[in-house]
Motif scaffolding. Structure first.
Motif, PDB file in Angstrom:
ATOM      1  N   LEU A  76       0.830  -1.204   0.000  1.00  0.00           N
ATOM      2  CA  LEU A  76       0.000   0.000   0.000  1.00  0.00           C
ATOM      3  C   LEU A  76       0.867   1.257   0.000  1.00  0.00           C
ATOM      4  O   LEU A  76       0.635   2.189  -0.782  1.00  0.00           O
ATOM      5  N   ALA A  77       1.884   1.286   0.873  1.00  0.00           N
ATOM      6  CA  ALA A  77       2.786   2.438   0.919  1.00  0.00           C
ATOM      7  C   ALA A  77       3.515   2.597  -0.416  1.00  0.00           C
ATOM      8  O   ALA A  77       3.724   3.719  -0.895  1.00  0.00           O
ATOM      9  N   GLY A  78       3.905   1.480  -1.023  1.00  0.00           N
ATOM     10  CA  GLY A  78       4.610   1.528  -2.298  1.00  0.00           C
ATOM     11  C   GLY A  78       3.751   2.075  -3.419  1.00  0.00           C
ATOM     12  O   GLY A  78       4.233   2.813  -4.294  1.00  0.00           O
ATOM     13  N   ILE A  79       2.470   1.729  -3.419  1.00  0.00           N
ATOM     14  CA  ILE A  79       1.559   2.260  -4.435  1.00  0.00           C
ATOM     15  C   ILE A  79       1.399   3.769  -4.263  1.00  0.00           C
ATOM     16  O   ILE A  79       1.434   4.535  -5.240  1.00  0.00           O
ATOM     17  N   LEU A  80       1.233   4.210  -3.003  1.00  0.00           N
ATOM     18  CA  LEU A  80       1.134   5.649  -2.743  1.00  0.00           C
ATOM     19  C   LEU A  80       2.423   6.358  -3.130  1.00  0.00           C
ATOM     20  O   LEU A  80       2.401   7.476  -3.684  1.00  0.00           O
ATOM     21  N   PHE A  81       3.557   5.728  -2.857  1.00  0.00           N
ATOM     22  CA  PHE A  81       4.870   6.269  -3.216  1.00  0.00           C
ATOM     23  C   PHE A  81       4.956   6.438  -4.732  1.00  0.00           C
ATOM     24  O   PHE A  81       5.450   7.456  -5.239  1.00  0.00           O
ATOM     25  N   SER A  82       4.490   5.433  -5.466  1.00  0.00           N
ATOM     26  CA  SER A  82       4.512   5.487  -6.929  1.00  0.00           C
ATOM     27  C   SER A  82       3.641   6.633  -7.437  1.00  0.00           C
ATOM     28  O   SER A  82       4.055   7.419  -8.312  1.00  0.00           O
ATOM     29  N   GLY A 168      -0.432  10.573   2.598  1.00  0.00           N
ATOM     30  CA  GLY A 168      -0.956   9.221   2.755  1.00  0.00           C
ATOM     31  C   GLY A 168       0.111   8.235   3.193  1.00  0.00           C
ATOM     32  O   GLY A 168      -0.146   7.339   4.013  1.00  0.00           O
ATOM     33  N   ILE A 169       1.318   8.403   2.678  1.00  0.00           N
ATOM     34  CA  ILE A 169       2.421   7.523   3.079  1.00  0.00           C
ATOM     35  C   ILE A 169       2.712   7.681   4.566  1.00  0.00           C
ATOM     36  O   ILE A 169       2.906   6.698   5.290  1.00  0.00           O
ATOM     37  N   ALA A 170       2.740   8.930   5.032  1.00  0.00           N
ATOM     38  CA  ALA A 170       3.009   9.173   6.450  1.00  0.00           C
ATOM     39  C   ALA A 170       1.965   8.501   7.330  1.00  0.00           C
ATOM     40  O   ALA A 170       2.280   7.941   8.385  1.00  0.00           O
ATOM     41  N   TRP A 189      10.269  -1.503   0.990  1.00  0.00           N
ATOM     42  CA  TRP A 189       9.022  -1.944   0.397  1.00  0.00           C
ATOM     43  C   TRP A 189       8.496  -0.914  -0.591  1.00  0.00           C
ATOM     44  O   TRP A 189       7.961  -1.251  -1.649  1.00  0.00           O
ATOM     45  N   GLN A 190       8.643   0.341  -0.268  1.00  0.00           N
ATOM     46  CA  GLN A 190       8.206   1.389  -1.193  1.00  0.00           C
ATOM     47  C   GLN A 190       9.038   1.391  -2.465  1.00  0.00           C
ATOM     48  O   GLN A 190       8.524   1.622  -3.569  1.00  0.00           O
ATOM     49  N   LEU A 191      10.327   1.118  -2.322  1.00  0.00           N
ATOM     50  CA  LEU A 191      11.191   1.086  -3.493  1.00  0.00           C
ATOM     51  C   LEU A 191      10.926  -0.142  -4.354  1.00  0.00           C
ATOM     52  O   LEU A 191      10.962  -0.069  -5.594  1.00  0.00           O
ATOM     53  N   ILE A 192      10.675  -1.273  -3.722  1.00  0.00           N
ATOM     54  CA  ILE A 192      10.364  -2.491  -4.484  1.00  0.00           C
ATOM     55  C   ILE A 192       9.117  -2.272  -5.338  1.00  0.00           C
ATOM     56  O   ILE A 192       9.108  -2.520  -6.550  1.00  0.00           O
ATOM     57  N   VAL A 193       8.058  -1.806  -4.694  1.00  0.00           N
ATOM     58  CA  VAL A 193       6.791  -1.621  -5.403  1.00  0.00           C
ATOM     59  C   VAL A 193       6.906  -0.528  -6.458  1.00  0.00           C
ATOM     60  O   VAL A 193       6.464  -0.701  -7.607  1.00  0.00           O
ATOM     61  N   SER A 194       7.504   0.610  -6.098  1.00  0.00           N
ATOM     62  CA  SER A 194       7.581   1.723  -7.046  1.00  0.00           C
ATOM     63  C   SER A 194       8.490   1.409  -8.227  1.00  0.00           C
ATOM     64  O   SER A 194       8.241   1.883  -9.351  1.00  0.00           O
TER      65      SER A 194
END
Length: 291
Positions: A76-82, A168-170, A189-194
């Motif tokens: 979820l955090a990774g999607i928001l990061f993207s 949203g990430i925060a 995790w954010q870097l993997i997903v993004s």
């Protein structure tokens, strides 16, 4: 370090340095977009940053959380990061660093609104509510200004979207099992997903390469190593120590430096209304953090 209820001296110094780094990064993104398409550039940045963070974690023998709840929160955090960086990179491609930064760094406004409901101890009082009103007024002034420079309504809207996704990430970091994980886990995790998402969707936003030169490659490496692998790791670590709204509040420094750097390094036109917007947003964010 143990959890703090307020920003102390160490937090002030660390967050100020982080704000300066992000200010310069806005200029670097603007320049790098001249060589690579914005979304592709963001994806490559995540991929290089992921490699650097993974190698550092392997060297330090640091494991990262892989339980089902952490994985779900990480995705979820990774999607928001993207989404945040799709919006930010496109915004900086369409409009000036000054305009994009003022709107993007209104993030504490949207975070404070949601934190009032979901985060104990971070409720709005009269002073913080006044700060919200001032900061929102600043964003409105910036959006309404159509004088000179690269004034783009789409650029403004993308910058606003980036601010909302950043907030949203925060919240995800604070409200999910990620809050119990080390900063390395939160970031990787954010870097993997993004890395996957951004590179996969990049062809939808036009040609991947524009006219890459040495300066564009250098800018990409600065974003990946200096910002993603180092600065963001520090930011997520600080978020585990200090109140979310307090950490976010120091972002008022970044648009100040961004406007100055955009004017100095990129020769951007900065009209009176942009300075007014900057003052309103900065003052508003200061009041949001006032206790």
């Amino acid at each position: 370090m143990e959890r703090k209820t307020h920003i102390d001296t160490f937090g002030t110094i660390a967050l100020t340095v982080f704000a300066i780094a992000l200010s310069f990064n806005q200029v670097v993104i603007k320049v790098t977009n001249g060589g690579f398409s914005p979304v592709f550039s963001a994806g490559i940045r995540s991929l290089i940053g992921l490699t650097a963070v993974a190698l550092w974690m392997a060297y330090r023998r640091k494991a990262f959380g892989r339980s089902a709840p952490v994985v779900r929160a990480g995705i979820l955090a990774g999607i928001l990061f993207s989404l945040e960086f799709i919006c930010l990179y496109i915004a900086l491609d369409l409009t000036t660093v000054s305009r994009a930064s003022i709107i993007f760094y209104s993030m504490p406004v949207w975070l404070a609104l949601v934190a009032h409901v979901f985060l104990p101890g971070e409720r709005l009082n009269a002073v913080r509510l006044l700060g919200l009103v001032l900061a929102m007024a600043g964003v409105i002034v910036a959006v309404m200004d159509r004088q000179g420079g690269e004034a783009s309504l789409w650029g403004d809207l993308f910058a606003l979207g980036a601010a909302i996704f950043w907030g949203g990430i925060a919240l995800v970091v604070r409200l999910t099992p990620l809050s119990q994980e080390k900063p390395e886990t939160q970031l990787i995790w954010q870097l993997i997903v993004s890395s996957i998402v951004l590179i996969a969707v990049a062809p939808l936003f036009g040609p991947l390469l524009r006219d890459p030169q040495a300066i564009h490659v250098a800018g990409l490496m600065f974003q990946a190593i200096g910002i993603v692998a180092i600065a963001y790791l520090i930011w997520f670590w600080l978020l585990t120590i200090y109140p979310a709204s307090g950490v976010a509040s120091f972002s008022f420094l970044s648009p100040v430096f961004s406007v100055l750097l955009g004017w100095w390094l990129l020769d951007e036109q900065v009209g009176l209304s942009i300075w007014l917007a900057l003052v309103l947003v900065a003052l508003g964010i200061i009041l949001i953090n006032r206790r």
